[in-house]
Scaffold this active site. Structure first.
Site, mmCIF file in Angstrom:
data_model
loop_
_atom_site.group_PDB
_atom_site.id
_atom_site.type_symbol
_atom_site.label_atom_id
_atom_site.label_comp_id
_atom_site.label_asym_id
_atom_site.label_seq_id
_atom_site.Cartn_x
_atom_site.Cartn_y
_atom_site.Cartn_z
ATOM 1 N N ASP A 1 -7.606 1.974 -0.518
ATOM 2 C CA ASP A 1 -6.673 3.105 -0.467
ATOM 3 C C ASP A 1 -6.201 3.504 -1.860
ATOM 4 O OD1 ASP A 1 -6.881 3.031 2.296
ATOM 5 O OD2 ASP A 1 -4.744 3.420 2.592
ATOM 6 N N ASP B 1 3.416 -0.823 11.822
ATOM 7 C CA ASP B 1 2.236 -1.561 11.366
ATOM 8 C C ASP B 1 2.371 -3.050 11.646
ATOM 9 O OD1 ASP B 1 0.890 0.676 10.551
ATOM 10 O OD2 ASP B 1 1.503 0.527 8.453
ATOM 11 N N LYS C 1 0.836 -1.196 0.000
ATOM 12 C CA LYS C 1 0.000 0.000 0.000
ATOM 13 C C LYS C 1 0.878 1.256 0.000
ATOM 14 C CE LYS C 1 -1.641 1.521 3.876
ATOM 15 N NZ LYS C 1 -2.404 1.805 5.110
ATOM 16 N N GLN D 1 4.094 10.159 7.866
ATOM 17 C CA GLN D 1 3.415 10.593 6.641
ATOM 18 C C GLN D 1 3.486 12.108 6.453
ATOM 19 O OE1 GLN D 1 -0.556 8.997 6.532
ATOM 20 N NE2 GLN D 1 0.138 6.865 6.437
ATOM 21 N N HIS E 1 -8.498 -2.389 8.914
ATOM 22 C CA HIS E 1 -8.092 -3.625 8.240
ATOM 23 C C HIS E 1 -7.109 -4.454 9.051
ATOM 24 C CE1 HIS E 1 -4.340 -1.486 6.477
ATOM 25 N NE2 HIS E 1 -4.946 -0.640 7.294
ATOM 26 N N ARG E 2 -6.181 -3.795 9.725
ATOM 27 C CA ARG E 2 -5.159 -4.550 10.455
ATOM 28 C C ARG E 2 -5.724 -5.231 11.700
ATOM 29 N NH1 ARG E 2 -1.117 -4.056 7.321
ATOM 30 N NH2 ARG E 2 -0.562 -2.055 6.343
ATOM 31 N N ASN F 1 -10.683 6.766 4.206
ATOM 32 C CA ASN F 1 -9.828 6.702 5.391
ATOM 33 C C ASN F 1 -8.396 6.389 4.976
ATOM 34 O OD1 ASN F 1 -9.280 6.867 8.115
ATOM 35 N ND2 ASN F 1 -9.953 4.790 8.598
ATOM 36 N N ARG G 1 2.517 5.990 -3.201
ATOM 37 C CA ARG G 1 3.638 6.878 -3.496
ATOM 38 C C ARG G 1 3.928 6.873 -5.005
ATOM 39 N NH1 ARG G 1 4.396 5.348 1.706
ATOM 40 N NH2 ARG G 1 5.702 6.585 3.131
ATOM 41 N N SER H 1 8.934 5.775 12.722
ATOM 42 C CA SER H 1 8.661 5.034 11.474
ATOM 43 C C SER H 1 9.666 5.383 10.382
ATOM 44 C CB SER H 1 7.232 5.331 10.990
ATOM 45 O OG SER H 1 6.288 5.083 12.000
ATOM 46 N N LYS I 1 -9.255 -2.464 2.536
ATOM 47 C CA LYS I 1 -8.375 -1.285 2.526
ATOM 48 C C LYS I 1 -7.015 -1.635 1.931
ATOM 49 C CE LYS I 1 -6.440 2.229 5.611
ATOM 50 N NZ LYS I 1 -6.899 3.421 4.889
ATOM 51 N N GLU J 1 -5.912 4.223 11.696
ATOM 52 C CA GLU J 1 -7.315 4.085 11.315
ATOM 53 C C GLU J 1 -8.241 4.078 12.524
ATOM 54 O OE1 GLU J 1 -5.144 2.608 7.719
ATOM 55 O OE2 GLU J 1 -4.787 2.831 9.847
#
Length: 643
Positions: free
Chosen positions: A49, A315, A22, A171, A386-387, A92, A27, A197, A411, A343
């Site tokens: 996404d 994640d 994703k 991000q 989703h996770r 989202n 990107r 991250s 997602k 999320e």
């Protein structure tokens, strides 16, 4: 609410080809849109996404062509979006919202960016502050610091330095860096505080370089984009498999035996989440890696708890939280503050759902501690995340589970549960259905005893519901009232005994009155729904034999063996007559026969789960068979089906 019920799992082994990343997908799409020339993007992730990003690019006038499969052609705009005024809905999708905010704020147009309610709760103020330092005109349409946003043409300030916080979301820095070539100026970005991250910034830098923009870096504190930098299409870009998605299947191998092999990502990956494999190895898992693949197997002595700083795999670290249910000791995951702005608030959500299963959990601002305990069945809420859904699928190795809103996996991994099913093996079920008094209960109980499996008399659950409703003064046709009784049914099966609220009721539920009541309440959709998960919870190790009228059609449609066991009405009436006389009840054979015939007609004609032989069920006619012969036939069929 939609749900997916997972039985207790026995093992995991096999190979999974991963969907595209994703993070890389969105990107690449944005940089291809900003670049000079056409870009063919191969192996793009098909998900919510990426759909939001593709929709947004089309709305902005970018040429987007689906080439079939996971391949797309993007016609770049050279940094100038053709459409200068638009309102974009980005769901989202943080990987779309944050970079697009930065790019559009510097693109010289008038744009409104919106999302779902949760996106409007995810902070974006640090990114907006950074953009305003460049001269961007960004205003909030709701709460200060949060979407939705209104972007107006910017007046870019020449040769500047921009500061952005690094401790909330990577991000923000990613969005700024990707947008800076649009300024035409030399701009440096200083990171305030610790940058979390970091591997995701590595992905950003590597992707920008692929499109011709090299970012100068001074450690993790200053990043500089020089004047004159511009994106140029590399022609064709292949998207790596998603390393975060790999974590679920690697964990399956570490918990369920393995080997489970994932393809599409390996030791040469630019994604930081491949380091999840190292964390799993610290828990004792046996890990092997190649340039584009990884495998995981369970250690002989089982997994062990770890205490890890997870800043580099935010994640994938979520998968460690459910893997901790199978590790000896207390697992501590630290430096995960970013979970709270994803999320959902993932620390709070993970703690809540782990406790449902029985784990002992301690949570803090930026950590979570998990100590496994006796597992219990539960319905897992997924928070439109989703996770959460994918992580908790692993917990099915401990107990049967219900996953609420399983489609939220769209997602990033729309067919996750289908892939999950291909590499996992569940506790087997033998489903024996048939009309009343056909002998299915006696046969099922003996088959279960022979195999050492659990036994479920589904008819008893409906009889128990009818009895409990009667004792509570609730009419059997009061659907809501009876469903409430069914949902809270306190029942325990112990060998030959059945207890309702702690009281033996084996004989009480076998009366003709309660039998008639059972048929009536079983025809009520709300009652069947209330008892559905209750019945599926019996599907635990090493296996289950269930008897009823919809075991193979509704309750366990994936049973390894389905049997439709029947006999003539006359033979069944005689069996019921002998059974009642032996128990000291008075009985009339003609009345029993008439009652069975009426019940057969009623059960076969009801609108909800009518009594019938399923197409994949074996027919076992027992009129001329002894119980021993019937049991032997079922055992032979099971041996054949499981070989």
């Amino acid at each position: 609410m939609e749900f997916l019920d997972l039985p207790q799992l026995l093992s995991a082994a096999g190979t999974v080809r991963l969907p595209g990343s994703k993070s890389i997908s969105n990107r690449v799409l944005l940089l291809a849109a900003l670049a000079d020339g056409e870009t063919e993007v191969r192996d793009l992730l098909a998900s919510d996404d990426t759909e939001r990003m593709l929709d947004a690019l089309q709305a902005l006038g970018i040429g987007v062509t689906h080439l079939g499969g996971e391949n797309w052609k993007i016609v770049g705009c050279g940094g100038a979006f053709p459409v200068k005024q638009a309102e974009l809905f980005l769901g989202n999708a943080g990987t779309a919202f944050r970079p697009l905010t930065a790019a559009l704020a510097l693109a010289g147009g008038d744009y409104v960016l919106k999302g779902v309610a949760r996106m409007h709760e995810r902070p974006i103020g640090d990114l907006v502050d950074g953009l305003r330092q460049l001269g961007a005109d960004v205003s909030y349409l709701g709460n200060e610091g949060y979407p939705p946003l209104h972007l107006k043409p910017a007046t870019i300030r020449p040769d500047g330095v921009v500061s952005v916080r690094g401790d909330v979301s990577s991000q923000f820095l990613t969005g700024l860096l990707m947008a800076l070539p649009l300024t035409g100026q030399t701009v440096a970005v200083d990171v305030v505080g610790e940058l979390i991250s970091k591997p995701y910034i590595e992905i950003t830098l590597a992707t920008m370089a692929r499109f011709g923009v090299v970012v100068e870096r001074d450690g993790w504190q200053r990043f500089t984009v020089r004047a004159g930098s511009r994106y140029v299409s590399p022609g064709t870009v292949y998207v790596e498999g998603d390393a975060s998605s790999a974590s679920y299947f690697l964990a399956l191998g570490a918990i369920g035996g393995g080997p489970v092999r994932v393809e599409g990502v390996g030791r040469d990956s630019i994604q930081g989440d491949v380091k999840f494999a190292e964390a799993l190895a610290q828990m004792g898992a046996i890990i092997e890696t190649g340039p584009n693949w990884m495998t995981a197997c369970a250690p002989q002595g089982g997994l062990i708890a770890v205490d890890l700083d997870c800043n580099h795999i935010p994640d994938a670290a979520m998968t460690l939280a459910t893997a901790a249910l199978f590790a000896k000791g207390t697992t501590t995951l630290r430096n995960i503050a970013s979970w709270r702005v994803k999320e959902t608030d993932r620390i709070a959500a993970m703690a809540t759902e782990l406790r449902k299963i029985g784990a002992v959990v301690e949570e803090g601002a930026d950590f979570i501690k998990i100590t496994p305990s006796t597992a219990r069945p539960a319905a897992i809420d997924t928070y439109d995340d989703h996770r959460m859904a994918m992580c908790f699928s692993l917990a099915a190795f401990a107990t049967p589970l219900r996953i609420n809103d399983p489609k939220c996996v769209a997602k990033t991994f729309p067919d996750y549960f289908e892939r999950f099913a291909t590499v996992t093996r569940a506790a087997p079920v033998i489903a024996i259905d048939g009309p009343s008094a056909s002998g299915k209960g006696s046969v099922a109980a003996r088959v279960a005893a022979a195999l050492g499996f659990a036994y479920l008399d589904s008819g008893a659950l409906y009889r128990l519901t009818a009895l409990a409703a009667q004792r509570a003064g609730i009419a059997w046709d009061d659907e809501a009232g009876v469903a409430a009784i069914a949902a809270g049914l306190d029942v325990v099966f112990t060998g030959e005994d059945i207890r309702l609220a702690g009281v033996l009721v084996g004989d009480a539920i076998r009366t003709e009155d309660i039998s008639a009541g059972a048929s009536k309440v079983a025809a009520l959709p709300a009652v069947r729904e209330a008892l559905l998960f209750r019945q599926r919870v019996f599907n635990t190790l090493p296996g289950l034999v269930g008897d009823g009228r919809d075991m193979g059609s509704v309750i366990f449609p994936r049973a390894v063996l389905k049997v439709f066991l029947t006999a003539t009405a006359e033979a069944r009436a005689e069996r019921r007559y002998k059974q009642l006389i032996e128990k000291g009840f008075s009985a009339n054979l003609p009345d029993l026969l008439a009652d069975l015939q009426q019940r057969d007609a009623r059960d076969s004609q009801r609108s909800v789960a009518p009594l019938r032989q399923e197409a994949d069920a074996r027919l076992l006619e027992t009129t001329q068979l002894t119980i021993e012969q019937a049991v032997k036939q079922v055992l032979d069929w099971y041996s054949e089906a499981s070989s």
